[in-house]
Design a protein around this motif. Structure first.
Motif, PDB file in Angstrom:
ATOM      1  N   VAL A 114      69.431  35.186   5.208  1.00 36.03           N
ATOM      2  CA  VAL A 114      69.644  35.053   6.615  1.00 36.03           C
ATOM      3  C   VAL A 114      70.845  34.221   7.003  1.00 36.03           C
ATOM      4  O   VAL A 114      71.388  34.481   7.951  1.00 36.03           O
ATOM      5  CB  VAL A 114      68.451  34.781   7.179  1.00 36.03           C
ATOM      6  CG1 VAL A 114      68.138  34.420   8.777  1.00 36.03           C
ATOM      7  CG2 VAL A 114      67.214  35.965   6.711  1.00 36.03           C
ATOM      8  N   GLU A 149      63.383  38.356  10.200  1.00 37.50           N
ATOM      9  CA  GLU A 149      64.358  37.524  10.737  1.00 37.50           C
ATOM     10  C   GLU A 149      65.720  38.498  10.831  1.00 37.50           C
ATOM     11  O   GLU A 149      66.555  38.310  11.870  1.00 37.50           O
ATOM     12  CB  GLU A 149      64.804  36.421   9.751  1.00 37.50           C
ATOM     13  CG  GLU A 149      63.559  35.488   9.791  1.00 37.50           C
ATOM     14  CD  GLU A 149      62.512  36.044   8.439  1.00 37.50           C
ATOM     15  OE1 GLU A 149      62.244  37.114   8.144  1.00 37.50           O
ATOM     16  OE2 GLU A 149      61.823  35.171   8.204  1.00 37.50           O
ATOM     17  N   GLU A 152      65.823  40.331  14.266  1.00 37.15           N
ATOM     18  CA  GLU A 152      66.063  39.539  15.413  1.00 37.15           C
ATOM     19  C   GLU A 152      67.574  39.088  15.389  1.00 37.15           C
ATOM     20  O   GLU A 152      68.164  39.301  16.407  1.00 37.15           O
ATOM     21  CB  GLU A 152      65.316  38.108  15.172  1.00 37.15           C
ATOM     22  CG  GLU A 152      63.835  38.248  15.272  1.00 37.15           C
ATOM     23  CD  GLU A 152      63.171  36.984  15.058  1.00 37.15           C
ATOM     24  OE1 GLU A 152      63.693  35.865  14.419  1.00 37.15           O
ATOM     25  OE2 GLU A 152      62.043  36.805  15.034  1.00 37.15           O
TER      26      GLU A 152
END
Length: 401
Positions: A114, A149, A152
């Motif tokens: 991420v 994540e 998002e």
């Protein structure tokens, strides 16, 4: 004792009666492409995943390519993925006319990092960022990527998100709304039914899962010559259809998939417990995700010695994958070099896949770990000897080494 890496014959024995009945029905109806079997599989797999629509296609690569096309990806676009995966992930991007861009993996999981993704996107000049159209994280080895994540970030940067779930049939992810299946949390999720997969056909097959009816319509059209009706075509699509025999096999196996995945998890737990004292680190399964253990992967710098020892003792094993995509000749035009993605390169150099399937028994697990331990023992004993020899003769340090 020969130990198989994958045992498809044992799976087939469990579904033989159901498949025989379905094949007789197919031959009686002479309906070999599409039809009842495919429609039923699409519906049943959608129910298993708890997703609105599943569209079956000819293979997993087509699933990825057609999903990207259905989301508007094409020439001039860029799509972000990882270099530690099978080449089909990048090939599907190339086949749309788009350009793959890589970000590195989390070394503990093998999945998209991420932090690396955010850093890459934020570092791009505005004109380059506009070219980026989509993100394709891979649920490597059956372990879900950090999809919540990643979703998002995709929303923040207005990017499409396509899950490469080709190894993740039945893997699960904790979300704010509860546990959800891998392949159901993005704009589209793509599955392969290559025979060795957790849900495998007797040939090739694939599917796209989505909660977006418009995406499902475009995937269905693109995969079947752009058909509106039998001889009316809205676009020039592709011939990427699942045949009825493969659908019948998949329907029979789907009934066993949850049970088979649970058996895989039992095997994985046994491996983890027995390997714990050894320097053979399994891929981490983080809290909040549930791997379906398509593969059970360990890492060690003496990977080749372990592999040779296993093969000499008739224990099948594999390397997934020895050459990361940024170093593949087919993608040399992208301009990447060795050292660009150190975590992916390190995993490629150390990864080894042990026998993993629903029918691995306890004796096979013990034997496999015994050989791994034996392959590592000479190095451990040599190191201990070096330490003893380096200590002053007769000293306390020497006696405690």
């Amino acid at each position: 004792m020969k130990i198989k890496f994958v045992d498809l014959a044992a799976q087939n024995l469990e579904i033989a009666e159901r498949v025989a009945t379905e094949l007789e029905s197919i031959h009686s109806a002479t309906s070999y492409v599409g039809g009842h079997q495919v429609e039923s599989f699409e519906r049943e797999f959608a129910e298993f995943l708890n997703v609105k629509r599943v569209v079956a296609v000819a293979n997993g690569t087509d699933a990825l390519r057609i999903a990207l096309l259905a989301l508007g990806v094409g020439p001039g676009d860029e799509v972000i993925t990882v270099p530690m995966t099978f080449i089909a992930t990048a090939a599907s991007i190339v086949q749309t006319g788009a350009r793959p861009r890589f970000v590195d993996i989390d070394p503990a999981t093998g999945n998209m990092c991420v932090r690396a993704l955010r850093s890459f996107l934020e570092s791009l000049p505005r004109h380059e960022r506009r070219a980026v159209r989509a993100i394709v994280p891979v649920h490597l080895y059956g372990l879900p990527a950090p999809i919540v994540e990643l979703k998002e970030i995709a929303a923040e940067f207005n990017l499409k998100l396509v899950e490469d779930a080709c190894q993740a049939h039945g893997a699960r992810v904790r979300t704010p709304g509860g546990m959800a299946m891998a392949g159901t949390l993005a704009d589209a999720g793509c599955f392969s039914f290559y025979p060795g997969k957790n849900l495998g056909a007797w040939g090739d097959g694939g599917a796209v899962a989505t909660n977006d009816e418009e995406v499902a319509h475009r995937v269905s059209s693109l995969s079947n010559h752009g058909r509106l009706s039998h001889y009316a075509h809205e676009i020039c699509g592709y011939n990427s259809r699942l045949d009825s025999i493969q659908a019948a096999v998949l329907r029979a196996k789907l009934e066993k998939l949850a049970e088979w995945n649970e058996r895989r998890r039992v095997v994985a737990s046994a491996y983890r417990e027995l390997l714990a004292p050894l320097d053979a680190q399994p891929i981490l399964e983080p809290e909040g995700v549930e791997s379906c253990y398509h593969l059970f992967v360990i890492r060690n710098t003496r990977r080749d010695a372990i592999r040779n020892a296993l093969l000499q003792n008739e224990i099948e094993c594999g390397i997934h994958y020895p050459v990361p995509l940024h170093l593949q000749p087919a993608l040399a035009y992208l301009g990447y070099r060795a050292g660009d993605f150190p975590a992916s390169e390190a995993l490629a150099d150390t990864t080894l896949s042990l026998p993993m399937h629903p029918h691995v028994d306890g004796q096979e697990i013990l034997r496999t770990v015994e050989i791994v331990a034996g392959a590592l023992a000479p190095a451990s004993e040599s190191l201990a000897g070096q330490r003893r020899n380096a200590s002053p003769a007769g000293s306390t340090a020497s006696s405690n080494a």
